[in-house]
Design a protein around this motif. Structure first.
Motif, PDB file in Angstrom:
ATOM      1  N   THR A 277       0.826  -1.220   0.000  1.00 10.76           N
ATOM      2  CA  THR A 277       0.000   0.000   0.000  1.00 10.76           C
ATOM      3  C   THR A 277       0.852   1.259   0.000  1.00 10.76           C
ATOM      4  OG1 THR A 277      -0.185   0.170   2.412  1.00 10.76           O
ATOM      5  CG2 THR A 277      -1.807  -1.220   1.269  1.00 10.76           C
TER       6      THR A 277
ATOM      7  N   GLU B 166      -7.264   7.269   1.941  1.00 13.02           N
ATOM      8  CA  GLU B 166      -6.094   6.423   1.701  1.00 13.02           C
ATOM      9  C   GLU B 166      -5.554   6.682   0.303  1.00 13.02           C
ATOM     10  OE1 GLU B 166      -4.582   4.392   3.900  1.00 13.02           O
ATOM     11  OE2 GLU B 166      -6.014   5.194   5.362  1.00 13.02           O
TER      12      GLU B 166
ATOM     13  N   GLU C 268      -3.754   5.993  -3.338  1.00 14.45           N
ATOM     14  CA  GLU C 268      -3.684   4.886  -4.288  1.00 14.45           C
ATOM     15  C   GLU C 268      -2.485   5.120  -5.196  1.00 14.45           C
ATOM     16  OE1 GLU C 268      -7.339   4.283  -6.339  1.00 14.45           O
ATOM     17  OE2 GLU C 268      -8.544   4.217  -4.512  1.00 14.45           O
TER      18      GLU C 268
END
Length: 268
Positions: free
Chosen positions: A209, A262, A264
């Motif tokens: 991630t 979050e 990407e």
């Protein structure tokens, strides 16, 4: 998940699968406690090289099929191959032990259970995150076999544990358990037996991630410090910044922070 199976009797020493951004590399000689013969060494290098060259993959997880990680080197099979290139890698190949060959640029996580001797310890010392089962049994026993460690333990074991803590194990070849390995800073975490793979997979997913370019830069700088010393790494550290600050991922990281979401990352 994609899987490739091997066919001939010497082509099944290593399994190779991909799961999203993760490359799963399995030691697959369980009937010999995953001892490294020349075929297994070659195939592990091929798997790591393939991972290195695949731009879609962000982290590798090395694990072992069966009850044990590895009994170390298959000395009988390797006996007549020491001087025939069994441990030599060219500039396009990843050396699993990081002695020669091409320096890898992407992270490797290792999950260990049961026996982990000699080359297995050196393999994990050349990785970035090591998750060990609480049933692990370690030994750097080369001096008990008439040879010496040559996969990095003389440098990395000592660097991790310190001279006075490392030498009792290197000079005697005596066994030690997972808790001792943890105290010696040879591993990242100890988990209950049977949980090592899932814990390692969780960490591999977390790594995936993060921004791939940032991870590569961080790893390169840390490798520079390990190989060439702190002064070299500090002198070179600003060289990574222009490429990173002008990347799409840096823009995405900033926007994600502003938008409270979050990020990407695309690796661009």
């Amino acid at each position: 998940m994609t899987t490739e199976s091997n066919k001939s009797s010497t082509d099944n020493r290593i399994t190779y699968e991909t799961d999203g951004y993760i490359c799963l590399i399995g030691l697959n000689r369980a009937d010999k406690r995953n001892a490294f013969d020349s075929h297994m060494i070659k195939q592990l290098s091929e798997a790591l090289t393939r991972y290195e060259n695949d731009e879609n993959l962000r982290c590798a997880l090395i694990f072992a099929h069966g009850e044990h990680f590895t009994a170390g080197l298959d000395l009988m099979e390797l006996q007549d191959k020491w001087d025939k290139g069994a441990f030599e890698f060219n500039d396009n190949e990843i050396d699993p032990w990081g002695i020669g060959g091409k320096l890898r640029s992407k992270p490797v996580v290792v999950a260990i259970q049961g026996t982990c001797f000699t080359a297995g310890i050196e393999l994990m010392l050349n990785s970035d995150v090591v998750i060990a089962s609480d049933n692990c049994n370690f030994a750097q026993m080369e001096v008990q076999r008439g040879i010496m460690p040559f996969g990095g333990a003389t440098v990395r074991f000592v660097a991790a544990a310190g001279w006075q803590k490392a030498m009792p194990y290197l000079l005697t070849g005596k066994n030690f358990d997972a808790q001792t390995a943890d105290r010696l800073n040879l591993i990242s975490e100890v988990v209950p037996n049977g949980e090592e793979y899932e814990r390692a997979l969780t960490i591999a997913k977390e790594i995936c991630t993060a921004a791939p370019l940032g991870v590569k830069g961080l790893l390169s700088s840390a490798q520079d410090a390990s190989r060439n010393g702190a002064n070299s790494a500090l002198a070179n550290i600003h060289g990574y910044l222009p490429h990173l600050f002008h990347s799409e991922d840096a823009k995405e990281g900033a926007m994600a922070m502003v938008e409270r979401r979050e990020p990407e990352f695309k690796g661009r």
